[in-house]
Design a protein around this motif. Structure first.
Motif, PDB file in Angstrom:
ATOM      1  N   SER A 290       0.859  -1.183   0.000  1.00 44.58           N
ATOM      2  CA  SER A 290       0.000   0.000   0.000  1.00 44.58           C
ATOM      3  C   SER A 290       0.892   1.228   0.000  1.00 44.58           C
ATOM      4  O   SER A 290       2.074   1.155   0.350  1.00 44.58           O
ATOM      5  N   TYR A 291       0.316   2.336  -0.426  1.00 45.90           N
ATOM      6  CA  TYR A 291       1.044   3.593  -0.373  1.00 45.90           C
ATOM      7  C   TYR A 291       0.067   4.760  -0.409  1.00 45.90           C
ATOM      8  O   TYR A 291      -1.085   4.608  -0.801  1.00 45.90           O
ATOM      9  N   VAL A 292       0.564   5.899   0.003  1.00 49.77           N
ATOM     10  CA  VAL A 292      -0.171   7.162  -0.070  1.00 49.77           C
ATOM     11  C   VAL A 292       0.627   8.064  -0.998  1.00 49.77           C
ATOM     12  O   VAL A 292       1.864   8.073  -0.961  1.00 49.77           O
ATOM     13  N   ALA A 293      -0.067   8.801  -1.847  1.00 48.94           N
ATOM     14  CA  ALA A 293       0.618   9.727  -2.746  1.00 48.94           C
ATOM     15  C   ALA A 293      -0.252  10.956  -2.974  1.00 48.94           C
ATOM     16  O   ALA A 293      -1.479  10.871  -2.963  1.00 48.94           O
ATOM     17  N   TYR A 294       0.416  12.068  -3.184  1.00 48.04           N
ATOM     18  CA  TYR A 294      -0.265  13.294  -3.578  1.00 48.04           C
ATOM     19  C   TYR A 294      -0.162  13.382  -5.094  1.00 48.04           C
ATOM     20  O   TYR A 294       0.928  13.267  -5.662  1.00 48.04           O
ATOM     21  N   ILE A 295      -1.294  13.568  -5.755  1.00 50.50           N
ATOM     22  CA  ILE A 295      -1.304  13.676  -7.210  1.00 50.50           C
ATOM     23  C   ILE A 295      -1.162  15.150  -7.581  1.00 50.50           C
ATOM     24  O   ILE A 295      -2.084  15.940  -7.441  1.00 50.50           O
TER      25      ILE A 295
ATOM     26  N   THR B   2      -5.594  11.071 -19.467  1.00 54.79           N
ATOM     27  CA  THR B   2      -7.052  11.197 -19.394  1.00 54.79           C
ATOM     28  C   THR B   2      -7.746  10.056 -18.648  1.00 54.79           C
ATOM     29  O   THR B   2      -8.969  10.052 -18.550  1.00 54.79           O
ATOM     30  N   GLU B   3      -6.985   9.093 -18.159  1.00 50.37           N
ATOM     31  CA  GLU B   3      -7.565   7.971 -17.433  1.00 50.37           C
ATOM     32  C   GLU B   3      -6.933   7.877 -16.046  1.00 50.37           C
ATOM     33  O   GLU B   3      -5.731   8.114 -15.903  1.00 50.37           O
ATOM     34  N   PRO B   4      -7.721   7.517 -15.033  1.00 48.66           N
ATOM     35  CA  PRO B   4      -7.176   7.420 -13.670  1.00 48.66           C
ATOM     36  C   PRO B   4      -5.962   6.495 -13.575  1.00 48.66           C
ATOM     37  O   PRO B   4      -4.977   6.811 -12.915  1.00 48.66           O
ATOM     38  N   TRP B   5      -6.027   5.331 -14.237  1.00 47.87           N
ATOM     39  CA  TRP B   5      -4.910   4.396 -14.151  1.00 47.87           C
ATOM     40  C   TRP B   5      -3.644   4.980 -14.757  1.00 47.87           C
ATOM     41  O   TRP B   5      -2.540   4.690 -14.306  1.00 47.87           O
ATOM     42  N   GLN B   6      -3.789   5.828 -15.797  1.00 43.22           N
ATOM     43  CA  GLN B   6      -2.611   6.459 -16.403  1.00 43.22           C
ATOM     44  C   GLN B   6      -1.936   7.403 -15.401  1.00 43.22           C
ATOM     45  O   GLN B   6      -0.708   7.448 -15.307  1.00 43.22           O
ATOM     46  N   ILE B   7      -2.746   8.142 -14.669  1.00 38.53           N
ATOM     47  CA  ILE B   7      -2.207   9.101 -13.695  1.00 38.53           C
ATOM     48  C   ILE B   7      -1.543   8.363 -12.536  1.00 38.53           C
ATOM     49  O   ILE B   7      -0.446   8.731 -12.101  1.00 38.53           O
ATOM     50  N   LEU B   8      -2.183   7.304 -12.059  1.00 42.46           N
ATOM     51  CA  LEU B   8      -1.567   6.523 -10.978  1.00 42.46           C
ATOM     52  C   LEU B   8      -0.263   5.881 -11.443  1.00 42.46           C
ATOM     53  O   LEU B   8       0.729   5.854 -10.708  1.00 42.46           O
ATOM     54  N   ARG B   9      -0.258   5.394 -12.664  1.00 42.40           N
ATOM     55  CA  ARG B   9       0.967   4.793 -13.208  1.00 42.40           C
ATOM     56  C   ARG B   9       2.060   5.851 -13.351  1.00 42.40           C
ATOM     57  O   ARG B   9       3.218   5.613 -13.009  1.00 42.40           O
ATOM     58  N   GLN B  10       1.698   7.031 -13.851  1.00 39.62           N
ATOM     59  CA  GLN B  10       2.691   8.098 -14.006  1.00 39.62           C
ATOM     60  C   GLN B  10       3.222   8.554 -12.655  1.00 39.62           C
ATOM     61  O   GLN B  10       4.416   8.828 -12.505  1.00 39.62           O
ATOM     62  N   ASP B  11       2.346   8.632 -11.666  1.00 36.90           N
ATOM     63  CA  ASP B  11       2.791   8.990 -10.317  1.00 36.90           C
ATOM     64  C   ASP B  11       3.868   8.026  -9.832  1.00 36.90           C
ATOM     65  O   ASP B  11       4.885   8.439  -9.288  1.00 36.90           O
TER      66      ASP B  11
ATOM     67  N   ARG C  45      11.146   6.084 -11.014  1.00 38.39           N
ATOM     68  CA  ARG C  45      12.091   6.172 -12.146  1.00 38.39           C
ATOM     69  C   ARG C  45      12.705   7.553 -12.297  1.00 38.39           C
ATOM     70  O   ARG C  45      13.897   7.677 -12.576  1.00 38.39           O
ATOM     71  N   PHE C  46      11.874   8.592 -12.163  1.00 36.04           N
ATOM     72  CA  PHE C  46      12.339   9.942 -12.455  1.00 36.04           C
ATOM     73  C   PHE C  46      12.694  10.762 -11.222  1.00 36.04           C
ATOM     74  O   PHE C  46      13.215  11.861 -11.347  1.00 36.04           O
ATOM     75  N   GLY C  47      12.389  10.251 -10.029  1.00 31.07           N
ATOM     76  CA  GLY C  47      12.705  10.980  -8.802  1.00 31.07           C
ATOM     77  C   GLY C  47      11.873  12.233  -8.602  1.00 31.07           C
ATOM     78  O   GLY C  47      12.270  13.133  -7.864  1.00 31.07           O
ATOM     79  N   ILE C  48      10.714  12.315  -9.256  1.00 28.28           N
ATOM     80  CA  ILE C  48       9.805  13.463  -9.103  1.00 28.28           C
ATOM     81  C   ILE C  48       8.811  13.112  -8.008  1.00 28.28           C
ATOM     82  O   ILE C  48       8.021  12.175  -8.152  1.00 28.28           O
ATOM     83  N   ARG C  49       8.862  13.858  -6.922  1.00 28.65           N
ATOM     84  CA  ARG C  49       8.015  13.534  -5.768  1.00 28.65           C
ATOM     85  C   ARG C  49       7.375  14.794  -5.204  1.00 28.65           C
ATOM     86  O   ARG C  49       7.979  15.860  -5.202  1.00 28.65           O
ATOM     87  N   GLN C  50       6.145  14.613  -4.730  1.00 27.92           N
ATOM     88  CA  GLN C  50       5.448  15.700  -4.054  1.00 27.92           C
ATOM     89  C   GLN C  50       5.398  15.381  -2.566  1.00 27.92           C
ATOM     90  O   GLN C  50       5.538  14.225  -2.161  1.00 27.92           O
ATOM     91  N   ARG C  51       5.178  16.428  -1.785  1.00 32.68           N
ATOM     92  CA  ARG C  51       5.018  16.228  -0.343  1.00 32.68           C
ATOM     93  C   ARG C  51       3.860  15.263  -0.113  1.00 32.68           C
ATOM     94  O   ARG C  51       2.796  15.403  -0.684  1.00 32.68           O
ATOM     95  N   GLY C  52       4.091  14.268   0.703  1.00 32.18           N
ATOM     96  CA  GLY C  52       3.069  13.281   0.995  1.00 32.18           C
ATOM     97  C   GLY C  52       3.242  11.983   0.223  1.00 32.18           C
ATOM     98  O   GLY C  52       2.593  10.989   0.537  1.00 32.18           O
ATOM     99  N   ASP C  53       4.100  11.972  -0.796  1.00 29.67           N
ATOM    100  CA  ASP C  53       4.329  10.732  -1.553  1.00 29.67           C
ATOM    101  C   ASP C  53       5.094   9.724  -0.700  1.00 29.67           C
ATOM    102  O   ASP C  53       6.062  10.073  -0.037  1.00 29.67           O
ATOM    103  N   GLU C  54       4.632   8.495  -0.738  1.00 28.73           N
ATOM    104  CA  GLU C  54       5.311   7.406  -0.037  1.00 28.73           C
ATOM    105  C   GLU C  54       5.863   6.419  -1.054  1.00 28.73           C
ATOM    106  O   GLU C  54       5.340   6.289  -2.156  1.00 28.73           O
ATOM    107  N   SER C  55       6.892   5.715  -0.641  1.00 29.38           N
ATOM    108  CA  SER C  55       7.456   4.669  -1.474  1.00 29.38           C
ATOM    109  C   SER C  55       6.589   3.414  -1.374  1.00 29.38           C
ATOM    110  O   SER C  55       5.781   3.278  -0.462  1.00 29.38           O
ATOM    111  N   ASP C  56       6.750   2.546  -2.334  1.00 24.37           N
ATOM    112  CA  ASP C  56       6.143   1.219  -2.276  1.00 24.37           C
ATOM    113  C   ASP C  56       7.105   0.276  -2.982  1.00 24.37           C
ATOM    114  O   ASP C  56       7.863   0.692  -3.848  1.00 24.37           O
TER     115      ASP C  56
END
Length: 127
Positions: free
Chosen positions: A26-31, A45-54, A60-71
């Motif tokens: 499980s993980y928590v992330a800020y989108i 344009t699809e929820p799964w695309q955004i979750l995958r990109q997050d 992979r890219f080291g782009i993180r927002q406050r609140g993002d957790e690792s999994d």
């Protein structure tokens, strides 16, 4: 007679063993804004695309927002690739999907499966 057949069918269905699904991660992330666009700059344009990109942004890219957790599950590109199927096998409320598409929301993702194999994700979104 049809009522009898329905009763038999119900008993057979109820007696059929179900495959146990364990919580494998499980993980928590800020989108944030970066999660709404592909690595090529195309608006997702699809929820799964955004979750995958997050998860690609995080692992992979080291782009993180406050609140993002690792999994440990989606650090694999292969596992990120099956995100769409896992969401279809799991759940995300339609209103939660709309909020996710807008960004600026926090997601709680529960990954279910067996061992290291994920089969579904359940997504909760809050703003």
């Amino acid at each position: 007679m049809p009522r009898f057949l329905v009763s038999i069918l119900f008993c057979v269905v109820m007696a059929t063993p179900t495959i146990a699904q364990d919580l494998v991660g499980s993980y928590v992330a800020y989108i944030g804004r970066d999660d709404l666009y592909s690595s090529k700059g195309v608006r997702l344009t699809e929820p799964w695309q955004i979750l995958r990109q997050d998860r690609a942004n995080y692992h992979r890219f080291g782009i993180r927002q406050r609140g993002d957790e690792s999994d440990s599950f989606f650090n694999s590109m292969e596992n990120r690739g099956i995100m769409e199927r896992m969401i279809m096998n799991g759940s995300i409320d339609s209103s939660a999907a709309r909020i996710l598409l807008e960004g600026g929301a926090t997601v709680f993702v529960r990954i279910y499966g067996s061992g290291s194999r994920g089969t579904s994700v359940h997504v909760t979104v809050v703003r």
